[in-house]
Write a protein that holds these residues in place. Structure first.
Motif, PDB file in Angstrom:
ATOM      1  N   GLU A  58       4.628   3.310   6.303  1.00 19.95           N
ATOM      2  CA  GLU A  58       3.215   2.942   6.414  1.00 19.95           C
ATOM      3  C   GLU A  58       2.501   2.945   5.069  1.00 19.95           C
ATOM      4  O   GLU A  58       1.458   2.295   4.898  1.00 19.95           O
ATOM      5  N   ALA A  59       3.069   3.659   4.094  1.00 20.99           N
ATOM      6  CA  ALA A  59       2.468   3.706   2.755  1.00 20.99           C
ATOM      7  C   ALA A  59       3.037   2.629   1.837  1.00 20.99           C
ATOM      8  O   ALA A  59       2.686   2.583   0.653  1.00 20.99           O
ATOM      9  N   GLY A  60       3.910   1.772   2.363  1.00 21.04           N
ATOM     10  CA  GLY A  60       4.482   0.705   1.563  1.00 21.04           C
ATOM     11  C   GLY A  60       5.709   1.099   0.772  1.00 21.04           C
ATOM     12  O   GLY A  60       6.201   0.313  -0.047  1.00 21.04           O
ATOM     13  N   ARG A  61       6.214   2.313   0.981  1.00 24.92           N
ATOM     14  CA  ARG A  61       7.421   2.749   0.279  1.00 24.92           C
ATOM     15  C   ARG A  61       8.653   2.183   0.971  1.00 24.92           C
ATOM     16  O   ARG A  61       8.737   2.161   2.195  1.00 24.92           O
ATOM     17  N   GLY A  62       9.613   1.721   0.167  1.00 26.91           N
ATOM     18  CA  GLY A  62      10.828   1.139   0.724  1.00 26.91           C
ATOM     19  C   GLY A  62      11.683   2.159   1.453  1.00 26.91           C
ATOM     20  O   GLY A  62      11.686   3.351   1.103  1.00 26.91           O
ATOM     21  N   ARG A  63      12.382   1.695   2.453  1.00 26.67           N
ATOM     22  CA  ARG A  63      13.336   2.520   3.196  1.00 26.67           C
ATOM     23  C   ARG A  63      14.737   1.954   2.936  1.00 26.67           C
ATOM     24  O   ARG A  63      15.207   1.079   3.677  1.00 26.67           O
ATOM     25  N   PRO A  64      15.421   2.432   1.905  1.00 24.82           N
ATOM     26  CA  PRO A  64      16.696   1.820   1.515  1.00 24.82           C
ATOM     27  C   PRO A  64      17.802   1.960   2.549  1.00 24.82           C
ATOM     28  O   PRO A  64      18.766   1.200   2.519  1.00 24.82           O
ATOM     29  N   TRP A  65      17.685   2.917   3.450  1.00 19.74           N
ATOM     30  CA  TRP A  65      18.730   3.125   4.452  1.00 19.74           C
ATOM     31  C   TRP A  65      18.326   2.607   5.834  1.00 19.74           C
ATOM     32  O   TRP A  65      18.973   2.906   6.833  1.00 19.74           O
ATOM     33  N   ALA A  66      17.266   1.815   5.881  1.00 20.44           N
ATOM     34  CA  ALA A  66      16.731   1.390   7.177  1.00 20.44           C
ATOM     35  C   ALA A  66      17.755   0.608   7.999  1.00 20.44           C
ATOM     36  O   ALA A  66      17.885   0.834   9.207  1.00 20.44           O
TER      37      ALA A  66
END
Length: 199
Positions: free
Chosen positions: A99-107
């Motif tokens: 929600e803060a725009g940070r990437g989720r590399p393991w999504a």
């Protein structure tokens, strides 16, 4: 339970794992009820994820619904030949930013684990699942108005297996073929110790 294609494994596995396979023959008269659907999604909900981020997102669609038709239209031609007979097409997607725009590399990895948990639960319920990568992700994103941070990963055809379902001959032959896997030792990276009997 759907038709068995249980394999002989090098070492004993749980029957749900040894018996799981991906049929294309579905019972076009079967309807997936809300209780079964909730159980599938609950199994996925409790999958592990990086920092418990739970990036998986789902869109369940049933035959007769507009979203089902939109997903069907986005499938590769070979999948459109059989997938519309499934009780449900379930879009599985990964939320690639928080929600803060940070990437989720393991999504996407985490979302795959959620799909795997769902598939095992389906096997437990006597349902068949066929996971598809053959679909137009851009078309799905546009037609379903997905946010830019939600990436389609796979479409699952879910329903009751029908071994008598009519399929193109090439696909029917694959339904009848035994399940196979590469030998375990070919999957090990250089430097791994041999596994003896398990290899």
């Amino acid at each position: 339970m759907h038709t068995s294609k249980t394999v002989e494994t090098a070492l004993p596995l749980h029957p749900l794992l040894a018996g799981r396979w991906s049929p294309r023959g579905f019972d076009a008269g079967h309807r997936l009820d809300d209780t079964a659907l909730a159980a599938l999604l609950e199994a996925a909900r409790w999958a592990p994820s990086a920092n418990n981020s739970q990036p998986w997102r789902f869109l369940p669609t049933r035959r007769g619904e507009r979203a089902f038709d939109l997903l069907t239209a986005a499938l590769a031609e070979g999948n459109r030949a059989w997938a519309p007979r499934a009780s449900m097409l379930l879009l599985v997607a990964a939320q690639t930013e928080d929600e803060a725009g940070r990437g989720r590399p393991w999504a996407q990895y985490d979302t795959g684990q959620a799909a795997a948990a769902l598939v095992v639960q389906a096997e437990h319920l006597g349902l068949a699942v066929h996971q598809m990568g053959g679909f137009d992700t851009a078309a799905v994103t546009a037609s379903l108005a997905l946010p830019s941070t939600v990436r389609p990963v796979t479409v699952l055809a879910i329903g009751r297996h029908d071994p008598t379902a009519t399929l193109p001959e090439a696909l029917a032959e694959r339904e009848r073929a035994p399940r196979t896997r590469l030998p375990l030792d070919t999957l090990l990276l250089p430097g791994a110790e041999p596994l003896g009997a398990a290899a």
